[in-house]
Design a protein around this motif. Structure first.
Motif, PDB file in Angstrom:
ATOM      1  N   THR A 120       0.806  -1.218   0.000  1.00 26.04           N
ATOM      2  CA  THR A 120       0.000   0.000   0.000  1.00 26.04           C
ATOM      3  C   THR A 120       0.839   1.269   0.000  1.00 26.04           C
ATOM      4  OG1 THR A 120      -0.176  -0.066   2.433  1.00 26.04           O
ATOM      5  CG2 THR A 120      -1.963  -1.094   1.152  1.00 26.04           C
ATOM      6  N   THR A 121       2.116   1.146   0.313  1.00 28.91           N
ATOM      7  CA  THR A 121       2.985   2.323   0.389  1.00 28.91           C
ATOM      8  C   THR A 121       3.698   2.604  -0.924  1.00 28.91           C
ATOM      9  OG1 THR A 121       3.357   1.850   2.731  1.00 28.91           O
ATOM     10  CG2 THR A 121       4.863   3.387   1.705  1.00 28.91           C
ATOM     11  N   ARG A 122       3.885   1.595  -1.749  1.00 25.69           N
ATOM     12  CA  ARG A 122       4.646   1.753  -2.995  1.00 25.69           C
ATOM     13  C   ARG A 122       4.167   2.927  -3.854  1.00 25.69           C
ATOM     14  NH1 ARG A 122       3.926  -3.815  -4.638  1.00 25.69           N
ATOM     15  NH2 ARG A 122       5.645  -5.111  -3.907  1.00 25.69           N
ATOM     16  N   ALA A 123       2.863   3.092  -3.939  1.00 25.92           N
ATOM     17  CA  ALA A 123       2.294   4.087  -4.858  1.00 25.92           C
ATOM     18  C   ALA A 123       2.704   5.516  -4.517  1.00 25.92           C
ATOM     19  CB  ALA A 123       0.767   3.976  -4.855  1.00 25.92           C
ATOM     20  N   HIS A 124       3.198   5.738  -3.325  1.00 25.87           N
ATOM     21  CA  HIS A 124       3.542   7.094  -2.896  1.00 25.87           C
ATOM     22  C   HIS A 124       4.978   7.482  -3.243  1.00 25.87           C
ATOM     23  CE1 HIS A 124      -0.254   7.403  -0.786  1.00 25.87           C
ATOM     24  NE2 HIS A 124      -0.009   6.242  -0.205  1.00 25.87           N
ATOM     25  N   PHE A 125       5.672   6.619  -3.970  1.00 30.58           N
ATOM     26  CA  PHE A 125       7.072   6.889  -4.268  1.00 30.58           C
ATOM     27  C   PHE A 125       7.329   6.867  -5.769  1.00 30.58           C
ATOM     28  CE2 PHE A 125       6.909   5.258   0.011  1.00 30.58           C
ATOM     29  CZ  PHE A 125       7.720   6.139   0.695  1.00 30.58           C
ATOM     30  N   ASP A 126       8.150   7.798  -6.192  1.00 27.46           N
ATOM     31  CA  ASP A 126       8.510   7.885  -7.601  1.00 27.46           C
ATOM     32  C   ASP A 126       9.708   6.994  -7.871  1.00 27.46           C
ATOM     33  OD1 ASP A 126       8.681   8.641 -10.234  1.00 27.46           O
ATOM     34  OD2 ASP A 126       9.754  10.512  -9.825  1.00 27.46           O
ATOM     35  N   MET A 127       9.460   5.690  -7.812  1.00 27.71           N
ATOM     36  CA  MET A 127      10.499   4.705  -8.084  1.00 27.71           C
ATOM     37  C   MET A 127       9.827   3.420  -8.536  1.00 27.71           C
ATOM     38  SD  MET A 127      11.755   3.655  -4.202  1.00 27.71           S
ATOM     39  CE  MET A 127      11.972   5.330  -3.617  1.00 27.71           C
ATOM     40  N   SER A 128      10.588   2.571  -9.159  1.00 26.13           N
ATOM     41  CA  SER A 128      10.031   1.312  -9.639  1.00 26.13           C
ATOM     42  C   SER A 128       9.695   0.402  -8.455  1.00 26.13           C
ATOM     43  CB  SER A 128      11.021   0.603 -10.555  1.00 26.13           C
ATOM     44  OG  SER A 128      12.142   0.140  -9.811  1.00 26.13           O
ATOM     45  N   PRO A 129       8.738  -0.538  -8.620  1.00 28.62           N
ATOM     46  CA  PRO A 129       8.445  -1.489  -7.542  1.00 28.62           C
ATOM     47  C   PRO A 129       9.678  -2.247  -7.068  1.00 28.62           C
ATOM     48  CG  PRO A 129       6.747  -1.603  -9.227  1.00 28.62           C
ATOM     49  CD  PRO A 129       7.824  -0.704  -9.769  1.00 28.62           C
ATOM     50  N   ALA A 130      10.551  -2.595  -8.004  1.00 24.80           N
ATOM     51  CA  ALA A 130      11.767  -3.335  -7.624  1.00 24.80           C
ATOM     52  C   ALA A 130      12.682  -2.477  -6.766  1.00 24.80           C
ATOM     53  CB  ALA A 130      12.505  -3.810  -8.874  1.00 24.80           C
ATOM     54  N   GLU A 131      12.811  -1.185  -7.117  1.00 25.27           N
ATOM     55  CA  GLU A 131      13.660  -0.297  -6.336  1.00 25.27           C
ATOM     56  C   GLU A 131      13.075  -0.074  -4.953  1.00 25.27           C
ATOM     57  OE1 GLU A 131      15.573   4.252  -6.547  1.00 25.27           O
ATOM     58  OE2 GLU A 131      14.123   3.562  -8.056  1.00 25.27           O
ATOM     59  N   PHE A 132      11.749   0.120  -4.903  1.00 24.20           N
ATOM     60  CA  PHE A 132      11.097   0.306  -3.614  1.00 24.20           C
ATOM     61  C   PHE A 132      11.278  -0.923  -2.733  1.00 24.20           C
ATOM     62  CE2 PHE A 132       7.536  -0.410  -0.780  1.00 24.20           C
ATOM     63  CZ  PHE A 132       7.483   0.780  -0.070  1.00 24.20           C
ATOM     64  N   ASP A 133      11.028  -2.111  -3.286  1.00 23.20           N
ATOM     65  CA  ASP A 133      11.141  -3.338  -2.502  1.00 23.20           C
ATOM     66  C   ASP A 133      12.560  -3.543  -1.979  1.00 23.20           C
ATOM     67  OD1 ASP A 133       8.478  -3.920  -2.818  1.00 23.20           O
ATOM     68  OD2 ASP A 133       8.764  -5.409  -4.396  1.00 23.20           O
ATOM     69  N   ALA A 134      13.545  -3.161  -2.771  1.00 21.42           N
ATOM     70  CA  ALA A 134      14.938  -3.300  -2.331  1.00 21.42           C
ATOM     71  C   ALA A 134      15.195  -2.413  -1.116  1.00 21.42           C
ATOM     72  CB  ALA A 134      15.882  -2.955  -3.463  1.00 21.42           C
ATOM     73  N   LEU A 135      14.716  -1.170  -1.144  1.00 26.34           N
ATOM     74  CA  LEU A 135      14.884  -0.272  -0.006  1.00 26.34           C
ATOM     75  C   LEU A 135      14.105  -0.765   1.201  1.00 26.34           C
ATOM     76  CD1 LEU A 135      14.730   3.324  -1.557  1.00 26.34           C
ATOM     77  CD2 LEU A 135      16.688   2.233  -0.459  1.00 26.34           C
ATOM     78  N   PHE A 136      12.876  -1.211   0.959  1.00 26.53           N
ATOM     79  CA  PHE A 136      12.018  -1.711   2.030  1.00 26.53           C
ATOM     80  C   PHE A 136      12.687  -2.905   2.723  1.00 26.53           C
ATOM     81  CE2 PHE A 136       8.531  -4.173   3.800  1.00 26.53           C
ATOM     82  CZ  PHE A 136       7.634  -3.222   4.275  1.00 26.53           C
ATOM     83  N   ASP A 137      13.180  -3.845   1.928  1.00 22.05           N
ATOM     84  CA  ASP A 137      13.814  -5.041   2.491  1.00 22.05           C
ATOM     85  C   ASP A 137      15.112  -4.703   3.217  1.00 22.05           C
ATOM     86  OD1 ASP A 137      11.770  -6.647   1.540  1.00 22.05           O
ATOM     87  OD2 ASP A 137      12.817  -7.154  -0.320  1.00 22.05           O
ATOM     88  N   GLU A 138      15.860  -3.741   2.690  1.00 27.05           N
ATOM     89  CA  GLU A 138      17.099  -3.328   3.352  1.00 27.05           C
ATOM     90  C   GLU A 138      16.796  -2.732   4.719  1.00 27.05           C
ATOM     91  OE1 GLU A 138      20.837  -0.175   2.793  1.00 27.05           O
ATOM     92  OE2 GLU A 138      19.319  -0.390   1.217  1.00 27.05           O
ATOM     93  N   PHE A 139      15.778  -1.891   4.774  1.00 28.17           N
ATOM     94  CA  PHE A 139      15.388  -1.261   6.033  1.00 28.17           C
ATOM     95  C   PHE A 139      14.976  -2.306   7.055  1.00 28.17           C
ATOM     96  CE2 PHE A 139      12.247   1.032   8.708  1.00 28.17           C
ATOM     97  CZ  PHE A 139      13.063   2.046   9.185  1.00 28.17           C
ATOM     98  N   MET A 140      14.132  -3.258   6.638  1.00 27.59           N
ATOM     99  CA  MET A 140      13.658  -4.292   7.556  1.00 27.59           C
ATOM    100  C   MET A 140      14.785  -5.224   7.982  1.00 27.59           C
ATOM    101  SD  MET A 140      10.674  -3.445   8.210  1.00 27.59           S
ATOM    102  CE  MET A 140      10.512  -4.817   9.356  1.00 27.59           C
TER     103      MET A 140
END
Length: 326
Positions: free
Chosen positions: A252-272
């Motif tokens: 639900t958070t991906r849509a708020h970022f100007d980046m590809s889903p793959a880039e977002f998921d990489a940042l999300f996973d790194e943070f977690m």
């Protein structure tokens, strides 16, 4: 993390006053989002449940997933957990009173733990990114001039939460972890920390400054979206849908970022990985080394499930896991 947030708000001139509200985003999920969440949950060990027992021989470890903010629904839960705490030989939490005092002393003596010593974020980020970041900080009660001086990894922790959640975690001392610590104190049960207070600092500071600034992007979302995400996570916590809460937040958070889903998921996973998985791995030895046949471990609920969650790591050590009512 609650310990770090409390230390931050001791430095601020005033805390933000915000009323908690939000929409449960589970009611707004598209079919594609529901399918993705279901796919991500397939085969994930211990994806549900807030209270588990891990038994090996005569030893039982009570693992309780906490929420670091108050809620009236904790009143009956606290009553039900009272005999468990009273009969424990030892309680382990993310940060005991000694660790909290040590952190506050360290920050006072070494401000570089939290603050940049040279260029500020205004100098280190593109202007448009800084403008958006400054507004995200302001609505959380963090003056932009101060936000510009924070270590970027630390500011990313602040901005990963909604204004209401951030205030509740820092101003209210009655989350489930604090309730459990109060029970242990009243019963004379020794309380210790799962990790040294400087653990988070070591984990985040291992990343180059550029990567820390990249993580800041995860905090720049509209306040309404942030409040909705927090409200949804809290409701899923009480529904004991721990890993589903994490994946709902992702999709639900991906849509708020100007980046590809793959880039977002990489940042999300790194943070977690930084705030969750790496810490879980370091907690198992202290749990094993704690004396007693009845040990209580109370930590944020997102630490429980998953391949590198506390529960699976204990199962790999030969413990038998059983879910308890919560």
């Amino acid at each position: 993390m609650r310990l770090l947030l409390t230390a931050l708000f001791l430095l601020l001139p005033a805390a933000l006053s915000a009323a908690c509200s939000g929409t449960d985003l589970r009611t707004t999920l598209s079919d594609a989002q529901k399918a993705e969440i279901a796919q991500r949950l397939e085969g994930v060990p211990f994806s549900n449940g807030i209270y588990w027992t891990a038994t090996r021989g005569t030893r039982t470890v009570h693992v309780i997933g906490t929420l670091h903010m108050d809620d009236p629904r904790f009143d009956p839960i606290t009553d039900a957990l009272t005999p468990v705490i009273n009969n424990a030989d030892h309680l382990l939490v993310e940060a005991d009173a000694e660790s909290q005092a040590a952190l506050q002393k360290a920050i006072a003596e070494r401000p570089e733990m939290l603050f940049l010593t040279g260029e500020t974020l205004i100098d280190l980020m593109p202007q448009q990114d800084w403008i958006r970041l400054a507004e995200a900080a302001r609505v959380r009660g963090i003056p932009p001039f101060m936000a510009a001086k924070f270590q970027p990894w630390y500011l990313s922790l602040m901005l990963s939460m909604s204004p209401c959640t951030l205030q509740s975690m820092t101003a209210n001392k009655n989350g489930l972890d604090m309730r459990i610590m109060a029970l242990a104190d009243a019963a004379g049960v020794p309380t210790g920390s799962l990790e040294p207070y400087e653990t988070i600092f070591s984990l985040f500071n291992q990343d180059p400054m550029e990567e820390q600034i990249e993580l800041l992007k995860l905090g720049i979302i509209p306040v309404t979206a942030s409040e909705n995400a927090s409200h949804t996570l809290i409701e899923q916590y009480f529904d004991e849908e721990v890993i589903a809460a994490l994946e709902t937040s992702r999709v639900t958070t991906r849509a708020h970022f100007d980046m590809s889903p793959a880039e977002f998921d990489a940042l999300f996973d790194e943070f977690m990985d930084l705030i969750n998985a790496q810490r879980n791995l370091s907690w198992i030895d202290p749990i094993e080394a704690t004396d007693g046949d009845s040990i209580v471990v109370a930590a944020g609920a997102l630490h429980l499930g998953g391949e590198q969650g506390i529960l699976n790591l204990l199962a790999q050590r030969g413990y038998t896991l059983e879910r308890q009512s919560f």
